[in-house]
Design an enzyme around this catalytic site. Sequence first.
Site, PDB file in Angstrom:
ATOM      1  N   CYS A  34     -44.728 -48.847  15.014  1.00 50.29           N
ATOM      2  CA  CYS A  34     -45.030 -47.462  15.433  1.00 50.29           C
ATOM      3  C   CYS A  34     -44.284 -47.171  16.731  1.00 50.29           C
ATOM      4  O   CYS A  34     -43.314 -46.451  16.766  1.00 50.29           O
ATOM      5  CB  CYS A  34     -46.518 -47.272  15.683  1.00 50.29           C
ATOM      6  SG  CYS A  34     -47.550 -47.752  14.333  1.00 50.29           S
TER       7      CYS A  34
HETATM    8  N1  SAJ Z   1     -47.390 -53.182  24.690  1.00 47.20           N
HETATM    9  C1  SAJ Z   1     -47.057 -53.542  25.992  1.00 47.20           C
HETATM   10  N2  SAJ Z   1     -47.819 -53.057  27.008  1.00 47.20           N
HETATM   11  C2  SAJ Z   1     -48.894 -52.235  26.775  1.00 47.20           C
HETATM   12  C3  SAJ Z   1     -49.206 -51.872  25.445  1.00 47.20           C
HETATM   13  C4  SAJ Z   1     -48.444 -52.366  24.419  1.00 47.20           C
HETATM   14  O1  SAJ Z   1     -46.098 -54.277  26.228  1.00 47.20           O
HETATM   15  O2  SAJ Z   1     -49.551 -51.844  27.739  1.00 47.20           O
HETATM   16  C5  SAJ Z   1     -46.575 -53.686  23.589  1.00 47.20           C
HETATM   17  C6  SAJ Z   1     -47.386 -54.521  22.635  1.00 47.20           C
HETATM   18  O3  SAJ Z   1     -47.362 -55.876  23.027  1.00 47.20           O
HETATM   19  C7  SAJ Z   1     -46.650 -54.298  21.319  1.00 47.20           C
HETATM   20  C8  SAJ Z   1     -46.115 -52.884  21.449  1.00 47.20           C
HETATM   21  O4  SAJ Z   1     -46.099 -52.591  22.842  1.00 47.20           O
HETATM   22  O5  SAJ Z   1     -45.574 -55.193  21.192  1.00 47.20           O
HETATM   23  C9  SAJ Z   1     -46.938 -51.836  20.721  1.00 47.20           C
HETATM   24  O6  SAJ Z   1     -48.249 -52.048  21.140  1.00 47.20           O
HETATM   25  P1  SAJ Z   1     -49.430 -50.980  20.820  1.00 47.20           P
HETATM   26  O7  SAJ Z   1     -50.637 -51.434  21.585  1.00 47.20           O
HETATM   27  O8  SAJ Z   1     -48.963 -49.613  21.047  1.00 47.20           O
HETATM   28  O9  SAJ Z   1     -49.749 -51.291  19.318  1.00 47.20           O
HETATM   29  P2  SAJ Z   1     -49.247 -50.614  18.007  1.00 47.20           P
HETATM   30  O10 SAJ Z   1     -47.782 -50.545  17.890  1.00 47.20           O
HETATM   31  O11 SAJ Z   1     -50.003 -51.298  16.929  1.00 47.20           O
HETATM   32  O12 SAJ Z   1     -49.748 -49.133  18.179  1.00 47.20           O
HETATM   33  C10 SAJ Z   1     -50.863 -48.696  17.485  1.00 47.20           C
HETATM   34  C11 SAJ Z   1     -50.674 -47.220  17.474  1.00 47.20           C
HETATM   35  N3  SAJ Z   1     -51.398 -46.661  16.368  1.00 47.20           N
HETATM   36  C12 SAJ Z   1     -50.737 -45.780  15.592  1.00 47.20           C
HETATM   37  O13 SAJ Z   1     -49.587 -45.456  15.794  1.00 47.20           O
HETATM   38  C13 SAJ Z   1     -51.478 -45.200  14.467  1.00 47.20           C
HETATM   39  C14 SAJ Z   1     -51.114 -46.591  18.760  1.00 47.20           C
HETATM   40  O14 SAJ Z   1     -51.281 -45.179  18.573  1.00 47.20           O
HETATM   41  C15 SAJ Z   1     -52.398 -47.165  19.265  1.00 47.20           C
HETATM   42  O15 SAJ Z   1     -52.719 -46.555  20.503  1.00 47.20           O
HETATM   43  C16 SAJ Z   1     -52.206 -48.649  19.454  1.00 47.20           C
HETATM   44  O16 SAJ Z   1     -52.003 -49.182  18.129  1.00 47.20           O
HETATM   45  C17 SAJ Z   1     -53.414 -49.307  20.088  1.00 47.20           C
HETATM   46  O17 SAJ Z   1     -54.064 -48.646  20.903  1.00 47.20           O
HETATM   47  O18 SAJ Z   1     -53.644 -50.498  19.775  1.00 47.20           O
END
Ligand code: SAJ
Length: 447
Positions: A277
């Site tokens: 995403c």
């Molecule tokens: N990440 C960081 N630092 C952060 C947050 C994330 O480095 O502070 C990295 C994670 O390790 C990962 C990537 O970014 O590699 C994406 O992380 P993510 O927490 O955004 O997880 P996703 O990609 O699974 O995003 C989903 C999204 N859901 C949808 O798109 C429907 C997002 O909207 C959600 O907010 C997120 O999950 C969530 O909150 O877990």
Amino acid sequence: MIKKVNMKDAFLEKIEAGTITIGIIGLGYVGLPLAEAYIRKNTRILGYDINQGRVDDLMSGKSGMKHIRNERVQSLLDSGLFRATSNSEELKDPDAILICVPTPLDEYLQPDLSNVRATCQILKEIVRPGQIIILESTTYPGTTTDVIKPILEESGLKAGVDFAIAYSPEREDPGNPDYDTSSIPKVVGANSENEHLMAKAIYEIIVEAVMVSSTRTAEATKLMENIFRWVNIAMVNELKVIFEHMDIDVWEVIDAAKTKPFGFMPFYPGPGVGGHCIRIDPYYLTWKAREFGVSTRFIELAGEINIRMPERVVSRLLEELSLRYQKALANSKILLLGIAYKKNIDDMRESPSLELITRLRSHGAQVDYYDPYVLTIPKNSQHPNLAGMNSIDWDLQLFESYDACLVATDHTDVDYEAIVRAIPLMVDTRNVSKNFFDKYKERVVKA
Ligand code: SAJ
């Protein structure tokens, strides 16, 4: 004179009567939970997937996804309200069709709508008066009106008159213990009064519908949600590098900043951004924005920062190995801790860990990995040569043979303190060492 019932009234009557049926195209991490939410509300679901193997798995009660237990699929079947098929002819029956297919990037980081287009080519053969067809996949503003509508109208039917179209972005967050499909408000956009009413009614069967004025607004909403994360992650990644030079622990700074009860939301530095995403969506907007000649420098700068994190982390490991142990990366043994793109899941799509392995190997290091959630690296397009690589077992004695370890994913149930006692250098990109950093500071580097 028989009064011609317009499509909206006939549709709403079926909703009222509880006889509406829904087709869901794409039975993955979005489509399956969506089917579940509707079946909990006694709505009949016809699941469609082009992959007969996927259909066979589902019809034999197998989910094929770690975060969805097989029992959940079995209960869909036991309800008598769910069936999966790969026969597209059957899609003319459902009153509503929800499209939940992947929208990746191509090798030039450009939107790849091939799955959406292929689905519309199928639907134009079966679309019938009175149906509503709704795209849920993340995409750039204008996709529903400029890509989907023209293909479906090749059927000879008119969108908004004979059949309805709308857009409602998926907001699934696989494995999130706090929210599921029915508890996450659903943004819904359509381009006429009738289509608004039909789309609103279909989603209100399962969830709160947040209506917006058009499909483009709804398409833009999803991109804003995920670009918000992309740029904030880049901000903390940049602050980490700045504070490192000032000998300030960025993790401590974030923990202090988040005590501010308003106007702040914590994001954390990492070894790069993975997932299907956040890593992908910003490029759908920057690509579309070029058509309007508007700058997207801020989003692209965030991309430059995030994409360079694996390289920065490897350089830091190289420096510390040399400074502390007078060792070169070449011929050293490195243990990568974590392949999944974020904690406590088995999904490694777009994970920066794959780039970390590739970069370490390019420096001549011998690299193994340990990840209890990802026992074997599946086939993948970014680093195909890593497919089939297996996680080593948890074995503290074996760990002692490594010169350094690199923490790339912070799984909750891994004992990192036991590892730092076995391996003389831990480069920690996820702050797993917060509770033992002082005790082992000569062996731990936050990077
Ligand atoms: N990440 C960081 N630092 C952060 C947050 C994330 O480095 O502070 C990295 C994670 O390790 C990962 C990537 O970014 O590699 C994406 O992380 P993510 O927490 O955004 O997880 P996703 O990609 O699974 O995003 C989903 C999204 N859901 C949808 O798109 C429907 C997002 O909207 C959600 O907010 C997120 O999950 C969530 O909150 O877990």
